[in-house]
Scaffold this motif. Sequence first.
Motif, PDB file in Angstrom:
ATOM      1  N   VAL A  96       0.499  -3.843   5.888  1.00 31.13           N
ATOM      2  CA  VAL A  96      -0.447  -4.430   6.841  1.00 31.13           C
ATOM      3  C   VAL A  96      -0.418  -3.710   8.181  1.00 31.13           C
ATOM      4  CG1 VAL A  96      -0.981  -6.502   8.182  1.00 31.13           C
ATOM      5  CG2 VAL A  96      -0.429  -6.699   5.762  1.00 31.13           C
ATOM      6  N   ILE A  97       0.788  -3.509   8.730  1.00 32.87           N
ATOM      7  CA  ILE A  97       0.898  -2.966  10.088  1.00 32.87           C
ATOM      8  C   ILE A  97       0.907  -1.447  10.126  1.00 32.87           C
ATOM      9  CG2 ILE A  97       2.400  -2.827  12.109  1.00 32.87           C
ATOM     10  CD1 ILE A  97       3.235  -5.700  11.567  1.00 32.87           C
ATOM     11  N   GLN A  98       1.753  -0.809   9.311  1.00 31.56           N
ATOM     12  CA  GLN A  98       1.898   0.640   9.414  1.00 31.56           C
ATOM     13  C   GLN A  98       0.600   1.417   9.186  1.00 31.56           C
ATOM     14  OE1 GLN A  98       4.289   2.248  10.771  1.00 31.56           O
ATOM     15  NE2 GLN A  98       5.413   0.338  11.055  1.00 31.56           N
ATOM     16  N   PRO A  99      -0.260   1.016   8.243  1.00 31.90           N
ATOM     17  CA  PRO A  99      -1.528   1.746   8.102  1.00 31.90           C
ATOM     18  C   PRO A  99      -2.396   1.699   9.354  1.00 31.90           C
ATOM     19  CG  PRO A  99      -1.088   0.485   6.121  1.00 31.90           C
ATOM     20  CD  PRO A  99      -0.077   0.043   7.139  1.00 31.90           C
ATOM     21  N   LEU A 100      -2.146   0.720  10.235  1.00 31.19           N
ATOM     22  CA  LEU A 100      -2.908   0.606  11.471  1.00 31.19           C
ATOM     23  C   LEU A 100      -2.347   1.499  12.571  1.00 31.19           C
ATOM     24  CD1 LEU A 100      -3.280  -3.288  11.582  1.00 31.19           C
ATOM     25  CD2 LEU A 100      -5.015  -1.632  10.863  1.00 31.19           C
ATOM     26  N   LEU A 101      -1.154   2.031  12.347  1.00 35.73           N
ATOM     27  CA  LEU A 101      -0.487   2.831  13.376  1.00 35.73           C
ATOM     28  C   LEU A 101      -0.570   4.319  13.103  1.00 35.73           C
ATOM     29  CD1 LEU A 101       2.655   0.569  13.867  1.00 35.73           C
ATOM     30  CD2 LEU A 101       0.730   0.843  15.433  1.00 35.73           C
ATOM     31  N   THR A 102      -1.508   4.713  12.277  1.00 29.50           N
ATOM     32  CA  THR A 102      -1.746   6.130  12.020  1.00 29.50           C
ATOM     33  C   THR A 102      -3.066   6.536  12.656  1.00 29.50           C
ATOM     34  OG1 THR A 102      -2.849   5.635   9.924  1.00 29.50           O
ATOM     35  CG2 THR A 102      -0.484   6.068   9.846  1.00 29.50           C
ATOM     36  N   LYS A 103      -3.197   7.797  13.000  1.00 26.46           N
ATOM     37  CA  LYS A 103      -4.419   8.265  13.656  1.00 26.46           C
ATOM     38  C   LYS A 103      -5.639   8.074  12.771  1.00 26.46           C
ATOM     39  CE  LYS A 103      -2.206  11.632  16.700  1.00 26.46           C
ATOM     40  NZ  LYS A 103      -2.075  13.058  17.086  1.00 26.46           N
ATOM     41  N   ASN A 104      -5.470   8.375  11.491  1.00 20.12           N
ATOM     42  CA  ASN A 104      -6.566   8.191  10.541  1.00 20.12           C
ATOM     43  C   ASN A 104      -6.323   6.916   9.747  1.00 20.12           C
ATOM     44  OD1 ASN A 104      -7.745  10.746  11.246  1.00 20.12           O
ATOM     45  ND2 ASN A 104      -6.177  11.738  10.003  1.00 20.12           N
ATOM     46  N   ARG A 105      -6.810   5.808  10.284  1.00 17.07           N
ATOM     47  CA  ARG A 105      -6.575   4.519   9.657  1.00 17.07           C
ATOM     48  C   ARG A 105      -7.200   4.469   8.267  1.00 17.07           C
ATOM     49  NH1 ARG A 105      -6.799  -0.364  14.017  1.00 17.07           N
ATOM     50  NH2 ARG A 105      -5.466   0.575  15.598  1.00 17.07           N
ATOM     51  N   VAL A 106      -6.458   3.870   7.350  1.00 14.64           N
ATOM     52  CA  VAL A 106      -6.916   3.773   5.970  1.00 14.64           C
ATOM     53  C   VAL A 106      -6.830   2.318   5.524  1.00 14.64           C
ATOM     54  CG1 VAL A 106      -6.472   4.464   3.588  1.00 14.64           C
ATOM     55  CG2 VAL A 106      -6.183   6.121   5.431  1.00 14.64           C
ATOM     56  N   ASP A 107      -7.842   1.857   4.813  1.00 11.47           N
ATOM     57  CA  ASP A 107      -7.797   0.520   4.221  1.00 11.47           C
ATOM     58  C   ASP A 107      -6.837   0.576   3.040  1.00 11.47           C
ATOM     59  OD1 ASP A 107      -8.143  -1.890   2.983  1.00 11.47           O
ATOM     60  OD2 ASP A 107     -10.321  -1.758   2.789  1.00 11.47           O
ATOM     61  N   VAL A 108      -5.700  -0.092   3.174  1.00  6.90           N
ATOM     62  CA  VAL A 108      -4.666   0.016   2.153  1.00  6.90           C
ATOM     63  C   VAL A 108      -5.152  -0.498   0.798  1.00  6.90           C
ATOM     64  CG1 VAL A 108      -3.587  -2.249   2.503  1.00  6.90           C
ATOM     65  CG2 VAL A 108      -2.178  -0.314   1.786  1.00  6.90           C
ATOM     66  N   LEU A 109      -6.116  -1.407   0.795  1.00 11.09           N
ATOM     67  CA  LEU A 109      -6.611  -1.947  -0.469  1.00 11.09           C
ATOM     68  C   LEU A 109      -7.504  -0.965  -1.215  1.00 11.09           C
ATOM     69  CD1 LEU A 109      -7.288  -5.671   0.483  1.00 11.09           C
ATOM     70  CD2 LEU A 109      -5.337  -4.684  -0.734  1.00 11.09           C
ATOM     71  N   THR A 110      -7.812   0.177  -0.610  1.00 11.46           N
ATOM     72  CA  THR A 110      -8.503   1.240  -1.348  1.00 11.46           C
ATOM     73  C   THR A 110      -7.500   2.169  -2.013  1.00 11.46           C
ATOM     74  OG1 THR A 110      -8.588   2.773   0.547  1.00 11.46           O
ATOM     75  CG2 THR A 110     -10.406   1.191   0.310  1.00 11.46           C
ATOM     76  N   GLN A 111      -6.210   2.002  -1.681  1.00 10.86           N
ATOM     77  CA  GLN A 111      -5.171   2.864  -2.238  1.00 10.86           C
ATOM     78  C   GLN A 111      -4.185   2.116  -3.129  1.00 10.86           C
ATOM     79  OE1 GLN A 111      -3.261   5.306   0.687  1.00 10.86           O
ATOM     80  NE2 GLN A 111      -5.158   6.308   1.284  1.00 10.86           N
ATOM     81  N   LEU A 112      -4.089   0.800  -2.918  1.00  9.42           N
ATOM     82  CA  LEU A 112      -3.142   0.007  -3.691  1.00  9.42           C
ATOM     83  C   LEU A 112      -3.840  -1.201  -4.314  1.00  9.42           C
ATOM     84  CD1 LEU A 112      -0.090  -0.131  -1.232  1.00  9.42           C
ATOM     85  CD2 LEU A 112      -0.349   1.368  -3.222  1.00  9.42           C
ATOM     86  N   ALA A 113      -3.356  -1.594  -5.476  1.00  6.29           N
ATOM     87  CA  ALA A 113      -3.869  -2.787  -6.157  1.00  6.29           C
ATOM     88  C   ALA A 113      -2.843  -3.909  -5.994  1.00  6.29           C
ATOM     89  CB  ALA A 113      -4.102  -2.506  -7.633  1.00  6.29           C
ATOM     90  N   PRO A 114      -3.198  -5.006  -5.334  1.00  6.10           N
ATOM     91  CA  PRO A 114      -2.267  -6.134  -5.209  1.00  6.10           C
ATOM     92  C   PRO A 114      -1.968  -6.760  -6.577  1.00  6.10           C
ATOM     93  CG  PRO A 114      -4.067  -6.309  -3.622  1.00  6.10           C
ATOM     94  CD  PRO A 114      -4.454  -5.247  -4.605  1.00  6.10           C
ATOM     95  N   ILE A 115      -0.718  -7.117  -6.790  1.00  3.23           N
ATOM     96  CA  ILE A 115      -0.311  -7.785  -8.028  1.00  3.23           C
ATOM     97  C   ILE A 115       0.099  -9.225  -7.729  1.00  3.23           C
ATOM     98  CG2 ILE A 115       1.390  -7.798  -9.904  1.00  3.23           C
ATOM     99  CD1 ILE A 115       1.465  -4.686  -9.549  1.00  3.23           C
ATOM    100  N   GLY A 116       0.838  -9.422  -6.658  1.00  5.77           N
ATOM    101  CA  GLY A 116       1.199 -10.771  -6.263  1.00  5.77           C
ATOM    102  C   GLY A 116       2.247 -10.775  -5.166  1.00  5.77           C
TER     103      GLY A 116
END
Length: 326
Positions: A102-122
């Motif tokens: 949640v937090i670390q992807p927001l602290l990069t210069k090129n922000r990425v929606d983590v849900l486009t890279q990972l599939a939540p399982i639970g």
Amino acid sequence: MLKRRSLAACVCAVIAATPGLAYSQTNETYPARPIRIIVPFAAGGPADVVAREIAQVLGKDLGRSLLIENAGGGAGVPALNAVSRSPADGYTLLFAASGNVVIQPLLTKNRVDVLTQLAPIGMVTSSPHVLVVSSTLPVRTVAELVTYAKAHPGEVNFASAGVGGVAHLSAELFKRATDIEARHVPYKGTSQAMTDMASGQVQAMFSSLPSMKGMVDKGVLRVIGITAASPSGAYKGIPVIKDSGVPNFEYNTWYGLYGPAALPQPVIARLSQALAKLKSDAAFAERLRSQGVDLHVSTAAELAERTRKETAQWDKAIRDARIELN
């Protein structure tokens, strides 16, 4: 005969063009070999201990070994990248803390929606943080801390284990929710921060209760609030901060299981099924409580929604505090 062959060819083409269907038809015995779980923390830490507990229990239900691979460092980004780039076959998973996804992807210069890279399982566990103050500070409640900070603007220092971490951002949220002036003092780790809190060089900090318990028991630190309600007896008697005059302040930390974005639905369903069985394992829940976390199993959809919601919450905190990106 020709028509039958043509029909069979068409069916095969449809299956091949539908990854989830193809997987369910040809891989009905998942998992067929050991599963690797990457943990973005060093061995021996709280996340590693919880991951190994969960791996042992899930392994019994899945009938395969779940192998823990520690990949600490880089704020969890290398571990996230390793999983997102792995084959989407269910044999490489990520056991992540909320801060990692949640937090670390927001602290990069090129922000990425983590849900486009990972599939939540639970989601697997959740736990609140506690607000602790140095015993040198003449406050015993959240309200007293706010009153003291307003009477001594800029004199209260909030410690954290580093810029951009949950402890830092929660302090920023608290400052805005209470309209106080306070300074953030980042450290390279929690241990040095606690040492300076004991001497009164810094006065307050948000952190997990287990990491603070030793100094709290010695009386050098004082717990005055909890960031969210918890059923665990460890937090009994600690006032919830939102019920202590700060109604808009609340958060939990949690651990969740993720796979690569293209993970087939049958694999997600099988893993979610195994996670769901943890809810009725009282002995397992008790072992987790001894690590300072509560068993909190969710569905994949619920974890996706929580990831989205908290991403927006912490994104606002980062922007409001004008935290520089890496």
